[in-house]
Motif scaffolding. Sequence first.
Motif, PDB file in Angstrom:
ATOM      1  N   VAL A 265      -6.459  -1.890   9.710  1.00 19.22           N
ATOM      2  CA  VAL A 265      -6.898  -0.796   8.754  1.00 19.22           C
ATOM      3  C   VAL A 265      -6.547  -1.015   7.281  1.00 19.22           C
ATOM      4  O   VAL A 265      -5.575  -1.769   7.340  1.00 19.22           O
ATOM      5  CB  VAL A 265      -6.598   0.645   9.152  1.00 19.22           C
ATOM      6  CG1 VAL A 265      -7.083   1.091  10.365  1.00 19.22           C
ATOM      7  CG2 VAL A 265      -4.949   0.837   9.184  1.00 19.22           C
ATOM      8  N   THR A 266      -7.454  -0.452   6.247  1.00 19.63           N
ATOM      9  CA  THR A 266      -6.969  -0.795   5.077  1.00 19.63           C
ATOM     10  C   THR A 266      -6.958   0.742   4.289  1.00 19.63           C
ATOM     11  O   THR A 266      -7.994   1.467   4.437  1.00 19.63           O
ATOM     12  CB  THR A 266      -7.704  -1.593   4.142  1.00 19.63           C
ATOM     13  OG1 THR A 266      -7.787  -2.953   4.631  1.00 19.63           O
ATOM     14  CG2 THR A 266      -7.241  -1.924   2.695  1.00 19.63           C
ATOM     15  N   TYR A 267      -5.958   1.168   3.814  1.00 16.79           N
ATOM     16  CA  TYR A 267      -5.856   2.338   3.234  1.00 16.79           C
ATOM     17  C   TYR A 267      -5.522   2.296   1.634  1.00 16.79           C
ATOM     18  O   TYR A 267      -4.855   1.272   1.320  1.00 16.79           O
ATOM     19  CB  TYR A 267      -4.722   3.488   3.752  1.00 16.79           C
ATOM     20  CG  TYR A 267      -5.141   3.964   5.069  1.00 16.79           C
ATOM     21  CD1 TYR A 267      -5.896   5.362   4.871  1.00 16.79           C
ATOM     22  CD2 TYR A 267      -4.919   3.564   6.039  1.00 16.79           C
ATOM     23  CE1 TYR A 267      -6.010   5.968   6.162  1.00 16.79           C
ATOM     24  CE2 TYR A 267      -5.176   4.118   7.349  1.00 16.79           C
ATOM     25  CZ  TYR A 267      -5.726   5.514   7.126  1.00 16.79           C
ATOM     26  OH  TYR A 267      -6.004   6.003   8.387  1.00 16.79           O
ATOM     27  N   ILE A 268      -6.195   3.069   0.779  1.00 13.06           N
ATOM     28  CA  ILE A 268      -5.664   3.160  -0.390  1.00 13.06           C
ATOM     29  C   ILE A 268      -4.709   4.418  -0.679  1.00 13.06           C
ATOM     30  O   ILE A 268      -5.237   5.535  -0.323  1.00 13.06           O
ATOM     31  CB  ILE A 268      -7.090   3.406  -1.413  1.00 13.06           C
ATOM     32  CG1 ILE A 268      -7.912   2.135  -1.203  1.00 13.06           C
ATOM     33  CG2 ILE A 268      -6.698   3.589  -2.923  1.00 13.06           C
ATOM     34  CD1 ILE A 268      -9.069   1.707  -1.924  1.00 13.06           C
ATOM     35  N   ILE A 269      -3.811   4.258  -1.233  1.00 11.92           N
ATOM     36  CA  ILE A 269      -2.591   5.233  -1.562  1.00 11.92           C
ATOM     37  C   ILE A 269      -1.949   5.274  -3.035  1.00 11.92           C
ATOM     38  O   ILE A 269      -2.069   4.061  -3.527  1.00 11.92           O
ATOM     39  CB  ILE A 269      -1.543   5.052  -0.342  1.00 11.92           C
ATOM     40  CG1 ILE A 269      -0.944   3.909  -0.551  1.00 11.92           C
ATOM     41  CG2 ILE A 269      -2.362   4.997   1.140  1.00 11.92           C
ATOM     42  CD1 ILE A 269       0.570   4.010   0.309  1.00 11.92           C
TER      43      ILE A 269
END
Length: 81
Positions: free
Chosen positions: A38-42
């Motif tokens: 997964v890739t999250y933007i935080i």
Amino acid sequence: MVINIYTHDKVLKKRLEKLARKFPDQFRLEHTGSQGDVTYIIPKKCITIREPVSEERRQAARERALSGHYTPPNRSKNPKS
């Protein structure tokens, strides 16, 4: 400022998913891969990098806990009643 977090780690994925549900305006799932990645933007302010805990410090904390009769929390999925 935001950053991308890419991971396969189950624990980190679960934490990010929980944060995304709680703070959808700040934590956003960008991509889910076919291999479980997964890739999250935080927000960048949520990231910290620390030195590893030394063995001496770990031992001192262990001794403090034992001398204070510290009982760790029950983290099992089926707590005994």
